[in-house]
Scaffold this active site. Sequence first.
Site, mmCIF file in Angstrom:
data_model
loop_
_atom_site.group_PDB
_atom_site.id
_atom_site.type_symbol
_atom_site.label_atom_id
_atom_site.label_comp_id
_atom_site.label_asym_id
_atom_site.label_seq_id
_atom_site.Cartn_x
_atom_site.Cartn_y
_atom_site.Cartn_z
ATOM 1 N N LYS A 123 31.225 36.468 42.416
ATOM 2 C CA LYS A 123 31.472 38.070 43.013
ATOM 3 C C LYS A 123 30.010 38.079 43.288
ATOM 4 O O LYS A 123 28.993 37.880 43.010
ATOM 5 C CB LYS A 123 32.007 38.858 42.144
ATOM 6 C CG LYS A 123 32.377 40.157 42.784
ATOM 7 C CD LYS A 123 33.833 39.903 43.361
ATOM 8 C CE LYS A 123 34.536 41.163 43.917
ATOM 9 N NZ LYS A 123 35.997 40.927 44.047
HETATM 10 N N1 GLU Z 1 37.891 40.279 47.335
HETATM 11 C C1 GLU Z 1 39.057 39.859 47.074
HETATM 12 C C2 GLU Z 1 39.602 39.848 45.400
HETATM 13 O O1 GLU Z 1 39.005 40.659 44.814
HETATM 14 C C3 GLU Z 1 39.151 38.320 47.648
HETATM 15 C C4 GLU Z 1 38.442 37.427 47.167
HETATM 16 C C5 GLU Z 1 38.231 36.272 48.164
HETATM 17 O O2 GLU Z 1 39.065 36.035 49.003
HETATM 18 O O3 GLU Z 1 37.351 35.325 47.836
HETATM 19 O O4 GLU Z 1 40.346 39.045 45.029
#
Ligand code: GLU
Length: 433
Positions: A123
């Site tokens: 992240k």
């Molecule tokens: N931000 C989204 C999540 O928390 C998607 C992450 C992604 O598609 O890599 O799952």
Amino acid sequence: MPDTQQAHAQLGTLSYVSPTPESPWGTYLAQVDRVLPYMGELARWSGTLRRPKRVLIVDVPIQLDSGEIAHFEGYRVQHSLSRGPGKGGVRYHPDVTLEEVMALSAWMTVKNAAVNLPFGGAKGGIRLDPKTLSMHELERVTRRYTSEIGIIIGPQRDIPAPDVNTNAQIMAWMMDTYSANVGATSTGVVTGKPVSLGGSLGRVKATGRGVFVTGREAMRRLKIPMEGARVAIQGFGNVGANAAELFVQAGAKIVAVQDHGGGLYNGHGLDAVALAAHVAQHGSVAGFPGGEVLGTEEFWTVETDVIIPAALEGQLTLARAERLRAKLVLEAANGPTTPAADDALAARGITVLPDVVCNSGGVIVSYFEWVQDFSSFFWSEEEINLRLDKIITGALNHIWATCDKYNFSLRTGAFVVACERILQARNERGLYP
Ligand code: GLU
């Protein structure tokens, strides 16, 4: 080893964050602790779950439109790369911290394993308020951040995507910056791109769709009829608004909504499409003419069948859990329920569909986008939605069966299934050297 060093090595205490029981990393650690007793021999790898593999903090300097130089703090955390490349979004928010990004990266590891995608978890985030920046400043900050984290991302290393306050345009700038730096167009470095640049059909609505599909399955099992079901939603951004639209199409009604601007109630159901248009124009649900004003705490006491926290972490606290009048909680946000609230909801017989399954629709379609980019062969929206439905219901059924067998909550069941996959991969790879 000196005593303190040994204690730290065993407990997995990290010198660079100070979590509390309610904070995001503290919440994640409590969730992991709950499942370690079921990991058998694999529990010897528990440190893999309790500490991120790699943490990168970057300074992001940009020139503002005024000519001044501003510095922002950016992060990219790769919690685990055991099952594949890192995968997870990038968040722009004034409250972003390293501890929060660590927890979000760990939840990505668990989410990707829970639905069996060939990814680890990562992240990113920048501590900024996007509302205070012009479009050009936002572009500069995105490009500089991408360049700074360029040393650890890549289509085979770690693939960012949208999250809170980031979107397809930001992904396009990230893809362009990374491509310029490596000297070749690299569409697979990020997902959630515009469709014209290798993005996938259905990606924008995918998280909301996954929330609806998992909600529909849970309601079927709990015998809550969809027709006329009452739904309350906190957060009416991309995820909340798209989930709302699908629930309404299926016959449910949105009786309450809340976001940073205020809350609304309408027992007959709010017009989800008109409300989404209002939010796009005014930035909040506040001021929408279709409902009565609802106070912050009142929102959590509305009598409803389903409640969907679709905003930020830590919103469903113990005090709110004790007063909640809902049958089912759909965690569209990441980490919305504190561990104490989780226990209170379980004791009250309120089912919680955990984030790591409930909101996995986004990363599932991100996976499809990554696969499509590699093969340069693109699928129809119909095919994407069908495959999404199949993967997410398959994962939920498997987790539900595990819970029935061992009498786990859905969160514990999801974590058991996921952590077993993560630790098994870790064990099979072994240590180097
Ligand atoms: N931000 C989204 C999540 O928390 C998607 C992450 C992604 O598609 O890599 O799952």
